[in-house]
Design a protein around this motif. Structure first.
Motif, short mmCIF file in Angstrom:
data_model
loop_
_atom_site.label_atom_id
_atom_site.label_comp_id
_atom_site.label_asym_id
_atom_site.label_seq_id
_atom_site.Cartn_x
_atom_site.Cartn_y
_atom_site.Cartn_z
N LEU A 110 -32.02 -19.75 32.28
CA LEU A 110 -31.49 -18.51 32.06
C LEU A 110 -30.69 -18.22 31.15
O LEU A 110 -30.19 -16.64 30.33
CB LEU A 110 -29.38 -18.96 32.90
CG LEU A 110 -30.09 -19.39 34.43
CD1 LEU A 110 -28.24 -19.33 35.20
CD2 LEU A 110 -30.41 -17.82 34.98
N ILE B 157 -22.81 -19.06 33.02
CA ILE B 157 -23.84 -20.27 33.40
C ILE B 157 -23.25 -20.69 33.15
O ILE B 157 -23.79 -22.69 33.74
CB ILE B 157 -25.04 -19.33 32.31
CG1 ILE B 157 -25.89 -18.16 32.31
CG2 ILE B 157 -25.94 -20.82 32.00
CD1 ILE B 157 -26.29 -17.28 31.21
N THR C 288 -24.80 -21.64 40.85
CA THR C 288 -25.83 -20.37 40.13
C THR C 288 -27.56 -21.12 40.44
O THR C 288 -28.25 -20.32 40.04
CB THR C 288 -26.11 -19.69 38.45
OG1 THR C 288 -25.76 -21.25 37.87
CG2 THR C 288 -25.05 -18.51 38.95
N ARG D 264 -28.79 -13.10 43.21
CA ARG D 264 -29.36 -13.61 41.48
C ARG D 264 -29.87 -12.28 41.22
O ARG D 264 -30.33 -11.37 40.34
CB ARG D 264 -29.68 -14.36 41.51
CG ARG D 264 -29.03 -16.04 41.68
CD ARG D 264 -27.62 -15.58 40.74
NE ARG D 264 -27.77 -15.99 39.53
CZ ARG D 264 -27.91 -15.17 38.11
NH1 ARG D 264 -26.56 -14.57 37.87
NH2 ARG D 264 -28.07 -15.28 36.77
#
Length: 133
Positions: free
Chosen positions: A28, A53, A59, A81
């Motif tokens: 990410l 993040i 996530t 996402r």
């Protein structure tokens, strides 16, 4: 993590991680760095995304050991996402907020969509997705 290890990681000499969570977060961050380098995200958007993040373990698309997530929830996260990534690839957070502001009066639902998927945290976007699915 030791300084030589970090240096090796940064210089792509050491890229393997035993932790799926670390590997996912690193991916990410790498994507975020590419977006920033290409000018698709402004500084404020990048900082906000890094914080997301850092703090948002939801996530993760690969469940951590011992954590089970229904496939339907993983599919929703993946869809959210993807929507976020597409919006953030074409415009920074500031531009998306400006566009939403211009759309507020005539198209409030589209303005909300831009705000939620373009600038909100992933859990908020997931809740929005579920409300409108």
């Amino acid at each position: 993590m030791s300084e030589p290890m970090v240096s090796q990681l940064i210089n792509a000499q050491r890229a393997k991680s035993r932790s799926p969570e670390v590997a996912h977060r690193l991916a990410l961050l790498r994507d975020l760095a590419e977006q920033a380098a290409a000018g698709h995200i402004d500084r404020a958007g990048a900082v906000a995304r890094m914080e997301e993040i850092k703090q948002d373990t939801s996530t993760l698309l690969v469940p951590a050991q011992g954590r089970t997530e229904p496939p339907a929830d993983m599919a929703v996260k993946r869809a959210v996402r993807e929507i976020q990534a597409q919006l953030r690839a074409v415009a920074g957070a500031g531009d998306l907020l400006d566009a939403a502001k211009k759309l507020d009066e005539a198209y409030p639902e589209i303005a909300e969509f831009l705000r939620v998927y373009g600038t909100a945290r992933t859990p908020d976007a997931i809740a929005y997705y579920k409300r409108h699915a």
